[in-house]
Write an enzyme that holds these catalytic residues in place. Sequence first.
Site, PDB file in Angstrom:
ATOM      1  N   TYR A 283       3.927  15.673   2.865  1.00  0.00           N
ATOM      2  CA  TYR A 283       2.516  16.116   1.877  1.00  0.00           C
ATOM      3  C   TYR A 283       2.362  15.182   0.837  1.00  0.00           C
ATOM      4  O   TYR A 283       1.568  14.587   0.657  1.00  0.00           O
ATOM      5  CB  TYR A 283       2.652  17.491   1.843  1.00  0.00           C
ATOM      6  CG  TYR A 283       1.433  17.747   0.827  1.00  0.00           C
ATOM      7  CD1 TYR A 283       0.085  17.866   1.284  1.00  0.00           C
ATOM      8  CD2 TYR A 283       1.557  18.043  -0.378  1.00  0.00           C
ATOM      9  CE1 TYR A 283      -1.049  18.067   0.324  1.00  0.00           C
ATOM     10  CE2 TYR A 283       0.450  18.405  -1.382  1.00  0.00           C
ATOM     11  CZ  TYR A 283      -0.760  18.179  -0.901  1.00  0.00           C
ATOM     12  OH  TYR A 283      -1.953  18.371  -1.740  1.00  0.00           O
TER      13      TYR A 283
ATOM     14  N   LYS B  58      -0.330  11.914  -0.335  1.00  0.00           N
ATOM     15  CA  LYS B  58      -1.274  11.662  -1.459  1.00  0.00           C
ATOM     16  C   LYS B  58      -0.671  10.427  -2.247  1.00  0.00           C
ATOM     17  O   LYS B  58      -1.685   9.527  -2.725  1.00  0.00           O
ATOM     18  CB  LYS B  58      -0.802  12.732  -2.604  1.00  0.00           C
ATOM     19  CG  LYS B  58      -1.311  14.147  -2.005  1.00  0.00           C
ATOM     20  CD  LYS B  58      -2.845  14.304  -1.574  1.00  0.00           C
ATOM     21  CE  LYS B  58      -3.308  15.661  -1.109  1.00  0.00           C
ATOM     22  NZ  LYS B  58      -4.878  15.315  -0.672  1.00  0.00           N
TER      23      LYS B  58
ATOM     24  N   SER C 149      -2.684  14.939  -6.376  1.00  0.00           N
ATOM     25  CA  SER C 149      -2.012  15.984  -6.762  1.00  0.00           C
ATOM     26  C   SER C 149      -1.034  15.648  -7.761  1.00  0.00           C
ATOM     27  O   SER C 149      -0.374  14.535  -7.666  1.00  0.00           O
ATOM     28  CB  SER C 149      -1.391  16.663  -5.536  1.00  0.00           C
ATOM     29  OG  SER C 149      -0.281  17.489  -5.872  1.00  0.00           O
TER      30      SER C 149
END
Length: 339
Positions: A151, A155, A126
């Site tokens: 989150y 990644k 992302s």
Amino acid sequence: MKKILVTGGLGYIGSHTVVALQKSGFKVIVVDNLSNSSLDVLEGITNITGKAPVFDRLDLRIKQDVVAFFKEHTDISGVIHFAASKAVGESVENPLLYYENNLNTLVYLLQECKAHHIKNFIFSSSCTVYGEPDSLPITENAPVKSATSPYGNTKQISEEIIRDVCSVLELNSIALRYFNPIGAHETARIGELPVGVPQNLVPFITQTAAGVREQLQVFGDDYPTTDGSCVRDYIHVSDLADAHVVALQRLLKNNNQKKFEIFNVGTGKGSSVLEVINAFEKVTGENLNYKIVDRRPGDVTAVFADTTKANEVLGWKAKRTMEEALESAWKWEQQLRKS
Ligand code: NAD
Ligand code: WQD
């Protein structure tokens, strides 16, 4: 016909990618635990392509089930790993859920790739890894900033895990750093299915226009951008899906090269929140009820991709416009309300 495992293949981006893979002649096996999707998506995919992908309801957090799955399904040529939890706010509230679901599952999958000599792995990363960029557009060489949410951290850590594994195993991997995916398949048979109140802009817009939400809140008009609202790179989900097909073809062609590559997947164009709203009103003829409110904590001012690497190395470029994406999102929303 090459067999490709797609984890999270009933989710938003996964389902569009399954369609693109099937249309490109791949045989697809989908695993999903349905934690953020439903079996109707399988029907949508089958309606579009005329072919049902093989589906196994599997929770990738359960290691022995993952092991059993790979024993049963042999001859997998590549894995595209979408399955993860993706709500930034929820990850702050419940970091362990995110570290378990986004990192344990990756490790289990890579262990099975090792055990079964599966050499090709695509990972959903992302643009969140860039944080607030120092310069725009962002290239893949821009520094990865200290993550502002668990989150985002998953990644970053996932990319590091894959890089480490690629350096010692016969694994080739591509991490695609998605910018902001929006829109739905042109047939409106699959699309985004937000659970509860949407956190993302476009589903909130379409639900407001459909009368499900009363009013869209625009988070801030005092950012240092042309109109004061934040700028993002909104990419049509079908263009994003196509990027996976070309990335996979690259991996299959380059087999055994022990390489890890990262690509930005965006349009290269930044659009502000107010521009998105105006474009939505223009293409749909709907009047959107919205008001400007305070900034949302954690939002960065502006992010958009430099896509030169994906253009030149993958030969991929986003083809669809933001207007087409918004139109497809609206068609999908209306279709959902009919059923
Ligand atoms: P999604 O929630 O629609 O799809 C994820 C799918 O994975 C869901 O169908 C869910 O049921 C499944 N899943 C989750 N945990 C699982 C588990 N333990 N075992 C099996 N299946 C599981 O999300 P999406 O928008 O399609 O995102 C796909 C990937 O792309 C994610 O890794 C996400 O972090 C990443 N990503 C998404 C965006 C975005 O804005 N949508 C942006 C950048 C990156
Ligand atoms: C876009 C713009 C908001 C809702 C998130 C994740 C990121 C990535 C993509 C997974 C922002 C504004 C939004 C609303 C608004 N996901 N907005 N009113 O924040 O760019 O990125 O999804 O990896 O990690 O953080 O996307 O769609 O939430 O917001 O004004 O009701 O719309 O402030 O400027 P974001 P978004």
